[in-house]
Design a protein around this motif. Structure first.
Motif, PDB file in Angstrom:
ATOM      1  N   THR A 151       0.991  -1.636  -0.532  1.00 17.27           N
ATOM      2  CA  THR A 151      -0.461   0.249   0.173  1.00 17.27           C
ATOM      3  C   THR A 151       0.886   0.906  -0.280  1.00 17.27           C
ATOM      4  N   GLN A 170      -3.857   0.646  -3.592  1.00 20.93           N
ATOM      5  CA  GLN A 170      -2.334  -0.289  -3.411  1.00 20.93           C
ATOM      6  C   GLN A 170      -2.165  -0.222  -4.445  1.00 20.93           C
ATOM      7  N   ARG A 171      -1.344  -0.886  -4.326  1.00 18.68           N
ATOM      8  CA  ARG A 171      -0.280  -1.473  -5.475  1.00 18.68           C
ATOM      9  C   ARG A 171       0.044  -2.647  -5.571  1.00 18.68           C
TER      10      ARG A 171
END
Length: 270
Positions: free
Chosen positions: A2, A8-9
């Motif tokens: 995050t 959120q990645r």
């Protein structure tokens, strides 16, 4: 993972593993399309810098360009402006066994042309009336049509524009028209809402891809596309590498009679 300042990645290792798996499935889809003589059209639309191009690249990079091709039409010519609006797009539709991905499409009229005043109110209204009919005809003729809208927040779009300005290798991605989308954000939003209201139909729906995280957007879009097509694995044609035949006395032309490119790589080793 995050990002404190953003969405959120998806972590790169997980992204690369899943992308590899999905690209294998895309190759299987491609072979099914080719073997069965099917036709697939995928429309990519959305905000500037929303990640359409990078998604298209991940879809096609492992596919046969003779089967899957990208269509990104330039500004219409003077002659094309006098034609039926959909005419030049019809010429790009797939034949049996082909996949066509439109990097922007006939929906230009509902977006940039509408907002920038490149079409009249009457032309815009005619497009919104005709588009569902046009797409219904494609589907009735057996074309599988999928439409994806890539959505990006204003903050992330600004970050991506700034990155393009600062990177000489990506500066070509940024045009004066792209920058107009910053000052006309709400106008584009209203145009998109009207477009969805008129063209998001049960038989030809829009699928929205949240793309503040490009990795997640690519994975989500490809996985969804695969889930909407009833493909199955087609057994590959059996191929066998033949043995090299014995020499018949051929001798290679001396190297000095040919012009070779300089060995730039050798200097890197040094």
């Amino acid at each position: 993972m995050t990002d404190r300042n953003g969405p959120q990645r998806l972590a790169r290792p997980a992204y690369e593993r899943e992308l590899q798996r999905l690209q294998l499935e895309l190759a299987r889809l491609q072979e099914w399309i080719r073997a069965e003589g099917r036709r697939l059209v995928v429309v990519f639309e959305g905000r500037d810098a929303a990640g359409k191009g990078s998604a298209i690249k991940r879809v096609t990079e492992r596919l046969n360009p003779r089967v899957a091709r990208v269509v990104a039409l330039p500004v219409p010519t003077e002659r094309e402006r006098t034609q039926w609006y959909f005419q030049r797009y019809v010429a790009e539709l797939p034949a049996a066994g082909e996949i066509v991905l439109f990097d922007r499409s006939w929906y230009n009229r509902a977006g940039v042309e509408r907002v920038m005043g490149f079409c009249t109110d009457a032309e815009h209204e005619r497009f919104l009336d005709q588009c569902p009919v046009f797409e219904r005809l494609l589907i009735q003729d057996g074309i599988m049509l999928r439409k994806y809208w890539f959505s990006v927040s204003g903050e992330v779009q600004q970050q991506r524009f700034r990155s393009r300005l600062e990177d000489p290798t990506r500066r070509w991605k940024l045009s004066a028209m792209d920058l107009e989308s910053v000052t006309r954000w709400e106008a584009y939003s209203r145009a998109k809402d009207e477009m969805f209201a008129r063209t998001d139909t049960p038989e030809s729906p829009w699928y929205v891809v949240e793309s503040d995280d490009k990795r997640s957007a690519r994975i989500n879009m490809i996985a969804h596309l695969l889930s909407t097509v009833p493909y199955h694995e087609v057994p590959p044609v059996a191929l066998e590498l033949p043995p090299r035949p014995p020499s018949t006395g051929y001798e290679r032309v001396p190297r000095e009679l040919r012009t070779y490119v300089p060995d730039h790589a050798a200097r890197l080793v040094e």
